[in-house]
Design an enzyme around this catalytic site. Sequence first.
Site, short mmCIF file in Angstrom:
data_model
loop_
_atom_site.label_atom_id
_atom_site.label_comp_id
_atom_site.label_asym_id
_atom_site.label_seq_id
_atom_site.Cartn_x
_atom_site.Cartn_y
_atom_site.Cartn_z
CB CYS A 2 46.93 13.07 34.51
SG CYS A 2 48.54 13.79 34.81
NE ARG A 27 41.42 12.69 37.45
CZ ARG A 27 41.37 11.51 38.05
NH1 ARG A 27 40.24 10.99 38.40
NH2 ARG A 27 42.49 10.84 38.30
CD1 TRP A 73 47.80 19.37 38.55
CD2 TRP A 73 49.34 17.94 39.27
NE1 TRP A 73 48.24 19.81 39.78
CE2 TRP A 73 49.18 18.96 40.25
CE3 TRP A 73 50.27 16.92 39.52
CZ2 TRP A 73 49.91 18.98 41.44
CZ3 TRP A 73 50.99 16.95 40.71
CH2 TRP A 73 50.80 17.97 41.65
CG ASN A 97 45.90 9.64 34.02
OD1 ASN A 97 46.20 10.51 33.21
ND2 ASN A 97 44.68 9.47 34.46
N GLY A 98 49.92 8.87 35.84
CA GLY A 98 50.84 8.17 36.73
C GLY A 98 52.27 8.60 36.50
CD GLU A 486 39.04 20.70 55.88
OE1 GLU A 486 40.23 20.31 55.83
OE2 GLU A 486 38.31 20.74 54.87
CE LYS A 490 38.44 22.79 51.91
NZ LYS A 490 38.80 21.55 52.47
CD GLU A 493 42.41 22.66 49.91
OE1 GLU A 493 42.75 21.55 49.50
OE2 GLU A 493 41.30 22.86 50.45
CG HIS A 509 53.95 28.12 73.95
ND1 HIS A 509 54.77 28.38 75.02
CD2 HIS A 509 52.84 27.55 74.46
CE1 HIS A 509 54.18 27.97 76.14
NE2 HIS A 509 53.00 27.46 75.82
CE LYS A 608 37.45 16.34 45.06
NZ LYS A 608 37.30 17.06 46.34
C1 G6P Z 1 44.03 16.38 47.46
C2 G6P Z 1 42.71 17.13 47.45
C3 G6P Z 1 42.21 17.32 48.87
C4 G6P Z 1 42.10 15.96 49.56
C5 G6P Z 1 43.42 15.18 49.50
C6 G6P Z 1 43.23 13.74 49.95
O1 G6P Z 1 45.01 17.15 48.04
O2 G6P Z 1 42.88 18.38 46.83
O3 G6P Z 1 40.92 17.92 48.84
O4 G6P Z 1 41.75 16.16 50.90
O5 G6P Z 1 43.90 15.13 48.16
O6 G6P Z 1 42.35 13.11 49.04
P1 G6P Z 1 41.49 11.85 49.34
O7 G6P Z 1 40.77 11.57 48.05
O8 G6P Z 1 42.44 10.74 49.69
O9 G6P Z 1 40.59 12.17 50.46
#
Ligand code: G6P
Length: 613
Positions: A2, A27, A73, A97-98, A486, A490, A493, A509, A608
């Site tokens: 949010c 975000r 969100w 927010n929150g 990672e 990616k 996502e 395994h 985000k």
């Molecule tokens: C969300 C974002 C990711 C990020 C993660 C941790 O899931 O979409 O891209 O890696 O949060 O965020 P931070 O700001 O703590 O690195």
Amino acid sequence: MCGIVGAVSAKECTNFLLAGLTTLEYRGYDSAGLAVLNNGLQRARAKGRVAELASKVAKGDIQGQVGIAHTRWATHGVPAERNAHPHISEGLAVVHNGIIENYESLREQLQGLGYVFTSDTDTETIAHLIQACFKGQIGEPAENLFSAVQCAVAHLKGAFALAVISEEEPDCLVVAREGSPLMLGITDEGHYAASDASALVSVTQQMMHLENGDIARLTRDAVMLVDAQGQAVEREVVTSHLSANAVELGEYDHFMQKEIFEQPQALGNTLEMISGAGQLQPGIFGAEAAAIFEQVDSVLILACGTSSYAGLTAKYWIEQVASIPCNVEIASEYRYRQSVANPNQLVVVISQSGETADTLAALHHAKSLGHTHTLAICNVPESTIVRETALRFITRAGPEIGVASTKAFTTQLSALFLLTLLLAKTNQRLSKENEKIYLDELRHLPVAVERVLSLEPDIKAWSLQFANKHHALFLGRGRHFPIASEGALKLKEISYIHAEAYPAGELKHGPLALVDADMPVIVVAPNDELLEKLKANMQEVSARGGQLYVFADGDSAIRSTNGVNVLTMPEHYGLLSPVLHVVALQLLSYHVALVKGTDVDKPRNLAKSVTVE
Ligand code: G6P
């Protein structure tokens, strides 16, 4: 997640509110809304994008000089217009927010007082609660909107940032912060509020960061602020270094693409302090770093998402180079696990945003267990996490807008490598000669990354072969296993292809059962001490008809053949090779997402900055 924008200005503010929401789109959100005061409260809300809200605002001719706006969100209640903010209670509007943890009991209490709810959100509770405080149905009748918000906040449990306007006081905006970030923009012609500095830079660089417990009353000419104890306070006005064009796309099609290509510069900026250095000084992690590093006998890294993979890569470095035990824990697990605290352990929290709720809570948990040696590696200097640790290292990646983290990750890796070297040095494990070699390698990193970026045309060609794929496997070994992880993160996502990473030795395994001609297997294959083992693992895939996509070093001696596609990395980069390999995987995900036609910068369901648990 949010986002909040608010304004009390001498000028019409609707365009500022909409532009602010557009800036906050990165975000992650699923609906948007705004409310302004202009001879009464006017509100517009829309499910979906800010552009849809903007067209409603234009049609309804909504205008005013005082207003609040929000991107939501969904947490409590589905994404729908009726759940979008602002929520209203008789001429009073709130954005939030929150999460309010005690909203169910408050809702019951307010329903008992006759308030009718039109949404499923916890936020609507706040609107009615402020109204009830205003009218004296809860507590003493409030003198004004500010004291009604003060009264309401005292009843809220959870994390929040709020912005409130009311027809009763059409010239003011009241904001409050507890746990979720909120900052003010200060100008001569008005005052502004936002959950993220990027939404304010179009009007000002002068910003005031609110502390937890702060409540502020903003008018066109003044800011009146009290702290958690109700005492009047002043917070410093700081000049933000964020420039408006840092959050603009420029020549690029997507922020993710821009941020991938910004990595040489982001690494150069992050490593600027060692540009001319013959040796490393602990002071780059904070004034007390030398004294703390002397006492450290182990490292505990806490993080979420991509940041946790940076931590997992660093585990290999720290144990190999500094000979210090290192554990990495997912923050959301650590905070609820009964662990054994060691006061000599260095607790490292890694976070791009510095606001991730689980990482912050894990830090609080570590501190509650008696950990005092805490270090934040973070990309946002003003963030909450940075303000709560003994030591800090600010990566200088610049604002990262794409939900999929790219330049934040590689700059985190560079910071973690510096940490590794300093711990090794303190632990008498780093010769002067090796220190110089590693520093030179770090300094060369931006150039090496630039060369990886030149592989883009070949990677783009590969991406076409993923158009009809639904699953993918990523393999790596040693310090490249977190990089494979990672890479898989990616891909899932942003392209929605189900992707999993395995340490290549684990293939037999279980995951080998999945391998057939439809399963692309992406292999991170640097020429390191495990290369021969990895080649044997690749044979296991080929023998089952799997399609291999291999990122190999020039001297890895792996050639393209039927079913084996090989891309040669420009440089062999030893311990720092993870930084190069991950850039190639970022490009692959980006181009596969383009082929799939997904919303690269705003993938469905993701946010985000995850400021709720
Ligand atoms: C969300 C974002 C990711 C990020 C993660 C941790 O899931 O979409 O891209 O890696 O949060 O965020 P931070 O700001 O703590 O690195």
